[in-house]
Design a protein around this motif. Structure first.
Motif, short mmCIF file in Angstrom:
data_model
loop_
_atom_site.label_atom_id
_atom_site.label_comp_id
_atom_site.label_asym_id
_atom_site.label_seq_id
_atom_site.Cartn_x
_atom_site.Cartn_y
_atom_site.Cartn_z
N SER A 17 42.09 46.45 38.10
CA SER A 17 41.68 45.90 39.19
C SER A 17 40.39 46.48 39.39
O SER A 17 40.27 47.81 38.37
CB SER A 17 41.85 45.82 39.97
OG SER A 17 41.05 44.99 41.16
N TYR A 30 37.12 44.16 50.58
CA TYR A 30 36.90 41.96 50.98
C TYR A 30 36.62 42.82 52.44
O TYR A 30 37.16 43.68 53.07
CB TYR A 30 38.52 42.02 50.48
CG TYR A 30 38.85 42.31 49.54
CD1 TYR A 30 38.76 40.42 49.17
CD2 TYR A 30 39.31 42.47 48.77
CE1 TYR A 30 39.25 40.30 47.76
CE2 TYR A 30 40.05 42.23 47.30
CZ TYR A 30 39.69 41.01 47.32
OH TYR A 30 40.18 40.99 45.24
N GLU A 45 43.78 34.73 48.24
CA GLU A 45 42.26 35.12 47.74
C GLU A 45 43.21 36.67 47.26
O GLU A 45 42.75 36.69 45.54
CB GLU A 45 41.08 34.91 48.91
CG GLU A 45 40.64 36.26 47.83
CD GLU A 45 39.58 36.44 48.71
OE1 GLU A 45 38.37 36.24 48.95
OE2 GLU A 45 39.55 36.67 50.39
N GLU A 74 45.26 34.64 44.37
CA GLU A 74 44.07 34.30 42.75
C GLU A 74 43.39 36.02 42.31
O GLU A 74 42.77 35.16 41.30
CB GLU A 74 42.96 33.26 43.86
CG GLU A 74 42.01 32.65 42.76
CD GLU A 74 42.49 31.51 41.90
OE1 GLU A 74 42.55 31.48 40.90
OE2 GLU A 74 43.97 30.95 42.09
N ASN A 75 43.05 36.70 42.73
CA ASN A 75 42.37 37.37 41.89
C ASN A 75 43.57 38.12 41.17
O ASN A 75 42.35 38.67 39.94
CB ASN A 75 41.11 38.31 42.83
CG ASN A 75 40.53 36.99 43.32
OD1 ASN A 75 39.88 36.40 43.24
ND2 ASN A 75 39.68 37.87 44.55
N HIS A 76 43.88 38.20 41.60
CA HIS A 76 44.80 39.83 41.03
C HIS A 76 46.12 39.14 40.59
O HIS A 76 46.74 40.20 39.38
CB HIS A 76 45.22 40.92 41.69
CG HIS A 76 44.10 41.54 42.39
ND1 HIS A 76 43.28 42.40 41.76
CD2 HIS A 76 43.59 40.79 44.15
CE1 HIS A 76 42.46 42.39 42.50
NE2 HIS A 76 42.27 41.91 43.87
N GLN A 133 46.91 45.88 38.84
CA GLN A 133 46.15 44.93 40.08
C GLN A 133 47.45 44.93 40.43
O GLN A 133 47.24 44.03 41.55
CB GLN A 133 46.29 43.36 38.64
CG GLN A 133 45.24 43.65 37.57
CD GLN A 133 43.72 43.22 38.39
OE1 GLN A 133 43.94 42.85 39.66
NE2 GLN A 133 43.59 42.80 37.19
#
Length: 312
Positions: free
Chosen positions: A99, A104, A111, A114-116, A143
């Motif tokens: 990552s 955050y 969220e 969704e990102n990772h 991740q």
């Protein structure tokens, strides 16, 4: 019977010939689930094996593991021409990819996923609503670690990836079935080990910026005479962060304090998240253990399952 299907990067698939040996290991955590399978080789596989990127292991039609092909090997010896395929469960995609460093201010579990997770194509099942503020993903984190750190910090649990390849944001331990082991169970072997070495009795958190010392005690271990203190230095931190860090270090040190290992003469007796209910009167052993590792295999000695259980 175990069947292994391979999918290639150009969209084709094939089923390997009858497997001579196979080995499936499940951990429920890190390192992730893994597979090794051996079959007879023929020249028609020369074009398939280099292109294979995914596998699906099926036992009587049920998915035992879906994952990423890591390696293959072709050999010629007195045993004949053999092909070996090795791979890991779909959690490998989250472990192998890093990552970016992120902070955050306020984040929801959706969220984070969704990102990772979403970019790697894993289906997601979020069974709990988790949110938190001030969560940072350090540079170089995988991740998987980015997701695990969030759920552990704000939800108190680690996520897991199912055998079918779905990422589940919920606690694994205690979520499965129960395997009863008693005097009628055909055990091949059993080992019980209890150790005190490595278990932490106290974590002393030192915040040198704010000049605060924050002790966190393992009360159960202290009551039984345990004495092993660790000192951790943290940058400026909150009382909640200090408590969480100390409790996490203590919990991790206690995971292998009490373990049992069982071997049974059949495959897929239990999986991580299942419970073993032990009642062996002739040994004076009884109790319930969470399965933390399961290994099913078939070779010249036949089918068997090796289970490792602990008290969590």
């Amino acid at each position: 019977m175990m069947v292994l299907q391979l999918d290639t990067y150009d969209g084709t698939s094939c089923t390997l010939p009858t497997l001579l040996r196979w080995d499936l290991e499940y951990t429920g955590a890190v390192p992730c689930d893994s597979l090794s399978a051996t079959c007879l080789y023929d020249k028609g596989m020369a074009d398939i094996l280099p292109k294979a990127v995914r596998f699906t292991a099926l036992w009587d039609g049920a998915v035992m593991l879906r994952g990423v092909v890591d390696a293959y090997e072709i050999s010629m010896s007195r045993q004949g021409l053999l092909a070996v395929v090795e791979g890991r469960g779909m959690a490998a995609l989250l472990l192998d990819n890093e990552s970016e460093a992120l902070t955050y201010e306020q984040a929801e579990l959706s969220e984070i996923l969704e990102n990772h997770a979403a970019p790697y194509g894993l289906p997601v099942e979020a069974r709990q609503d988790v949110s938190g503020s001030g969560y940072a993903v350090a540079s170089g984190s995988s991740q998987w670690k980015a997701i695990q750190g969030f759920t552990r910090r704000f939800g108190g649990f680690d996520p897991y990836v199912t055998r079918e390849g779905t990422l589940v944001a919920a606690p694994l331990w205690g979520s499965g079935r129960q395997l009863r082991v008693d005097g009628s169970t055909p055990l091949l072997s059993l080992h019980k080990r209890e150790q005190r070495y490595g278990v932490i009795s106290e974590v002393l958190i030192q915040d040198k910026v704010q000049k605060i010392s924050h002790p966190v005690l393992n009360q159960a271990f202290v009551r039984t005479g345990g004495m092993r203190r660790h000192v951790l230095y943290m940058p400026r931190s909150t009382a909640d962060a200090r408590r969480y860090t100390g409790e996490y270090q203590i919990a991790q040190s206690s995971l292998e304090q009490l373990e049992i290992s069982l071997e049974l003469p059949f495959a897929f007796a239990a999986f991580p998240g299942d419970q073993v209910s032990l009642q062996l009167d002739r040994l004076g052993l009884a109790g319930r253990y969470e399965v933390v590792q399961s290994r099913s295999r078939m070779d010249a000695d036949g089918l068997r399952t090796e289970l490792t259980g602990s008290v969590r």
